[in-house]
Enzyme design. Structure first.
Site, mmCIF file in Angstrom:
data_model
loop_
_atom_site.group_PDB
_atom_site.id
_atom_site.type_symbol
_atom_site.label_atom_id
_atom_site.label_comp_id
_atom_site.label_asym_id
_atom_site.label_seq_id
_atom_site.Cartn_x
_atom_site.Cartn_y
_atom_site.Cartn_z
ATOM 1 N N ASP A 199 -7.475 -6.784 7.474
ATOM 2 C CA ASP A 199 -7.339 -5.405 6.992
ATOM 3 C C ASP A 199 -8.119 -5.336 5.687
ATOM 4 O O ASP A 199 -7.852 -6.106 4.764
ATOM 5 C CB ASP A 199 -5.867 -5.062 6.727
ATOM 6 C CG ASP A 199 -5.058 -4.930 8.017
ATOM 7 O OD1 ASP A 199 -5.656 -4.950 9.099
ATOM 8 O OD2 ASP A 199 -3.829 -4.810 7.917
ATOM 9 N N ASP B 149 -0.789 2.630 16.318
ATOM 10 C CA ASP B 149 0.114 2.304 15.208
ATOM 11 C C ASP B 149 1.461 2.989 15.433
ATOM 12 O O ASP B 149 1.777 4.004 14.793
ATOM 13 C CB ASP B 149 -0.483 2.814 13.881
ATOM 14 C CG ASP B 149 -1.820 2.181 13.563
ATOM 15 O OD1 ASP B 149 -1.908 0.949 13.573
ATOM 16 O OD2 ASP B 149 -2.793 2.925 13.307
HETATM 17 O O1 1PR Z 1 -7.143 5.703 11.879
HETATM 18 O O2 1PR Z 1 -9.286 5.250 13.022
HETATM 19 O O3 1PR Z 1 -9.175 5.329 10.555
HETATM 20 O O4 1PR Z 1 -8.175 3.459 11.827
HETATM 21 C C1 1PR Z 1 -7.467 2.852 10.791
HETATM 22 C C2 1PR Z 1 -7.141 1.468 11.223
HETATM 23 O O5 1PR Z 1 -6.570 0.805 10.103
HETATM 24 C C3 1PR Z 1 -6.125 1.415 12.345
HETATM 25 O O6 1PR Z 1 -6.500 0.405 13.261
HETATM 26 C C4 1PR Z 1 -4.820 1.016 11.670
HETATM 27 O O7 1PR Z 1 -4.062 0.143 12.481
HETATM 28 C C5 1PR Z 1 -5.315 0.285 10.441
HETATM 29 N N1 1PR Z 1 -4.446 0.493 9.269
HETATM 30 C C6 1PR Z 1 -4.327 1.644 8.562
HETATM 31 N N2 1PR Z 1 -3.481 1.437 7.535
HETATM 32 C C7 1PR Z 1 -3.063 0.172 7.606
HETATM 33 C C8 1PR Z 1 -2.133 -0.488 6.683
HETATM 34 O O8 1PR Z 1 -1.751 -1.644 6.869
HETATM 35 N N3 1PR Z 1 -1.723 0.216 5.636
HETATM 36 N N4 1PR Z 1 -3.511 -1.687 9.083
HETATM 37 C C9 1PR Z 1 -3.670 -0.429 8.693
HETATM 38 C C10 1PR Z 1 -2.963 -1.996 10.209
HETATM 39 C C11 1PR Z 1 -2.121 -3.656 11.332
HETATM 40 C C12 1PR Z 1 -2.604 -4.846 11.925
HETATM 41 C C13 1PR Z 1 -2.156 -6.048 11.194
HETATM 42 C C14 1PR Z 1 -1.151 -6.578 12.146
HETATM 43 C C15 1PR Z 1 -0.861 -8.009 11.990
HETATM 44 N N5 1PR Z 1 -2.841 -3.317 10.207
HETATM 45 O O9 1PR Z 1 -3.827 -4.858 12.462
HETATM 46 O O10 1PR Z 1 -3.257 -6.805 10.935
HETATM 47 O O11 1PR Z 1 0.051 -5.811 12.036
HETATM 48 O O12 1PR Z 1 -0.239 -8.261 10.786
HETATM 49 P P1 1PR Z 1 0.756 -9.468 10.636
HETATM 50 O O13 1PR Z 1 0.270 -10.561 11.523
HETATM 51 O O14 1PR Z 1 0.663 -9.869 9.190
HETATM 52 O O15 1PR Z 1 2.107 -8.968 11.014
HETATM 53 P P2 1PR Z 1 -8.450 5.021 11.801
#
Ligand code: 1PR
Length: 593
Positions: A290, A448
């Site tokens: 991320d 999400d």
């Molecule tokens: O909406 O098209 O601009 O895409 C935004 C992208 O960014 C989406 O794929 C969304 O999942 C991601 N995203 C947005 N905000 C966050 C955040 O964390 N604040 N991250 C975010 C999402 C989720 C996972 C993470 C897993 C594994 N991250 O990909 O890496 O949950 O984590 P873990 O193993 O530590 O539990 P758009």
């Protein structure tokens, strides 16, 4: 197959020319001016790291390889792999360049029909046939194999180069195999194919929906096959002419050995590898980064707890877990089957204004030879000057920078809502636009969802399930509400409804997060992953919650997920990727080791 922005609507680095793309990988774009502006700072940010020195040292070989790149998708990876092996590239500009090539690589990308169209219109088809018929050294990759056959059913029938008997057809998804065929699979090597000498029982990376089938008429060409629902042709060889359905440039060390043996056929002794234990499609282990700018404006890898990425301190700064290029390189060396970058603030920023992210991809793809996915902010956008960018343009810039797949989050939710409301496929959504040009295997939808607990599943328009573990107030049921803008806004659509809708719109894979589990280390949400992987026939990547190697075994045993993704445990070095894979292997789950 991947990528083909040579249709009329697609932006191409060579859009001013009717000839195939002969530009270097640093194609000029709308952004070149501002790129220069940022260059110095970016170099300091990305190039300083000592960890980037993990490439094979380039030998002093003066050799030149000719590359036929007709202006499509991620040919940057093939270029990078060739350069990594110490070769220089000469781009084909005219049919004569094909006829004069000493060694020709044809990384066919995109769909069969437009590729043949370009080859026919530019005289390249005739030159290719003449070159191959003279038994000159040739390596076709992916579509570069399929085009050698008589025809394809892809948007057809469409006539091919006709050098190998047979028709290229689509995988049959009705027998329970997920289509596209995405991932690391095993080969049955039919005869000494020379370039496959080091493959043996090792996995190589495939990504395609169409394949050529073995027959009496083409058996003299077949050098390896692969089983996926049925037995298809994984590679062909006759004399100096080779072609592979898999992607050597994305198959790690094994893939680089294939390229090396094609480029240096005489100088490497034949080897019969005994190592390797590949027997079928492997479950993938994916490292996710991320990425966002911290408060100083530097791009960092961060990680949230239930999507909150700020430290619990007075300063409340963005958690900084390292540099994106360094970490991606490390995870490649550690054995990650794929690396995903999610630009988590892309929903509010314009990604083409986010030059560091594009630069991260460029630098990463120089040394990371497994698939790269990038997500964040892929949508239509009008900038402050009134200039309109389609989501296809945004995606194209990512592909040109080294991405193999793009991942769409928020925009996929809006598209699915619209589709379910109107029941009409407009062809205009980002999923449809990008999959039409690049193929659905290049389009991932990132979901999400957040649990909404219920005491009873009745009277709900969204699919609810009985939970394995009751909710905080003893609720026995939940539905999974989709969110947009990084989990900030809940939408009136469930994960089950979204997954089915985006598959219909043309998504090729689903990245299934779970906000409740994200960063908690307590394991994947098995109920959710089972629900979605049973609802669709495209591959599903389980994400969120991994805290131990056992959690990966659990998700693969209890659901039909094709891959499992983790972030926190890898960033914090709690469980190395190698240990996860070793554990899976001991548990009887096929993995690429
Ligand atoms: O909406 O098209 O601009 O895409 C935004 C992208 O960014 C989406 O794929 C969304 O999942 C991601 N995203 C947005 N905000 C966050 C955040 O964390 N604040 N991250 C975010 C999402 C989720 C996972 C993470 C897993 C594994 N991250 O990909 O890496 O949950 O984590 P873990 O193993 O530590 O539990 P758009």
């Amino acid at each position: 197959m991947a990528a083909a922005p040579f249709s009329s609507s697609a932006p191409s680095p060579t859009s001013s020319s009717r000839l195939p793309n002969v530009s270097s990988s640093s194609s000029p774009s709308l952004l070149s001016l501002s790129r220069d502006f940022h260059k110095t700072r970016l170099q300091a940010q990305f190039k300083s790291s000592p960890r980037r020195n993990f490439c094979v040292s380039a030998s002093s070989l003066p050799s030149i390889v000719t590359l036929l790149d007709y202006g499509a998708g991620n040919v940057r990876s093939v270029r990078n792999a060739i350069r990594h092996l110490g070769f220089q590239i000469k781009d084909v500009q005219t049919p004569a360049d094909i006829l004069n090539a000493g060694r020709l690589i044809f990384p066919g990308v995109g769909a069969f029909a437009p590729a043949m169209d370009v080859l026919n219109k530019t005289g390249m088809a005739e030159a290719l046939c003449a070159y191959i018929e003279k038994d000159r050294p040739f390596l076709g990759i992916c579509l570069g194999l399929q085009l050698l056959f008589e025809s394809s059913t892809e948007n057809g029938p469409v006539t091919g180069l006709g050098l190998i008997p047979g028709v290229v057809g689509k995988f049959d998804a009705s027998n329970g195999f997920r289509v596209p065929h995405i991932g690391w699979d095993a080969l049955q090597i039919a005869e000494d194919s020379e370039i496959l000498d080091e493959v043996g029982n090792r996995h190589v990376y495939f990504v395609h929906s169409y394949r050529a089938m073995p027959s009496e008429e083409n058996k003299e060409w077949i050098s390896s096959t692969c089983d996926y629902g049925d037995t298809f042709i994984a590679s062909v060889r006759k004399g100096n002419v080779h072609a592979v359905q898999f992607h050597p440039e994305k198959s790690g060390d094994v893939g680089l050995s294939v390229l090396r043996r094609f480029l240096l056929p005489k100088s490497i002794p034949a080897k019969n590898p005994t190592e390797g234990r590949a027997s079928k499609l492997a479950k993938r282990v994916i490292a996710c980064l991320d990425v966002r700018a911290n408060d100083n404006g530097d791009l960092v890898v961060t990680k949230g707890d239930q999507y909150d990425v700020r430290e619990n301190t007075e300063e409340n700064e963005v958690r900084n877990l390292g540099k994106p290029v360094d970490l991606a390189g490390q995870y490649y060396l550690d054995g990650a089957d794929e690396v995903s970058f999610l630009n988590i603030t892309g929903f509010r920023d314009f990604p083409l204004g986010d030059l560091p992210m594009l630069q991260v991809l460029r630098y990463t793809s120089e040394n990371v030879f497994v698939p790269l996915t990038v997500g964040g902010g892929i949508r239509d956008f009008t900038d402050s000057n009134g200039r309109y960018y389609s989501s296809l343009e945004v995606a194209s810039e990512y592909f040109r920078s080294g991405a193999d797949k793009i991942s769409i989050g928020s925009d996929a939710v809006y598209a699915a809502e619209e589709y379910l409301r109107t029941k009409v496929k407009t062809g205009k959504s980002s999923i449809e636009q990008i999959s039409r040009v690049y193929g659905n295997q290049a389009v991932v939808v990132s979901i999400d969802p957040r649990r909404v607990y219920l005491s009873s599943p009745n009277d709900l328009e969204f699919k609810a399930i009985k939970l394995s573990n009751p909710g905080p107030n003893g609720e026995e049921y939940a539905w999974y509400q989709c969110t947009v803008s990084g989990g900030r806004e809940g939408r009136p659509i469930g994960a089950n409804e979204l997954a089915k809708a985006v598959e219909e719109l043309g998504a090729g894979e689903i990245l299934l997060n779970c906000i409740d589990c994200d960063g908690q280390g307590k394991g994947f949400d098995i109920d959710l992953i089972k629900l979605i992987s049973d609802a669709v026939s495209i591959p599903v990547i389980a994400s969120s919650g991994a805290g131990a190697a056992e959690h990966f075994s659990e998700v693969f045993k209890k659901t039909s997920a094709s891959a499992a993704l983790a972030a926190g445990i890898f960033h914090r070095k709690e469980v190395p990727i190698g240990s996860v894979k070793e554990h899976l292997w001991k548990d009887g789950i096929e993995v690429r080791i």
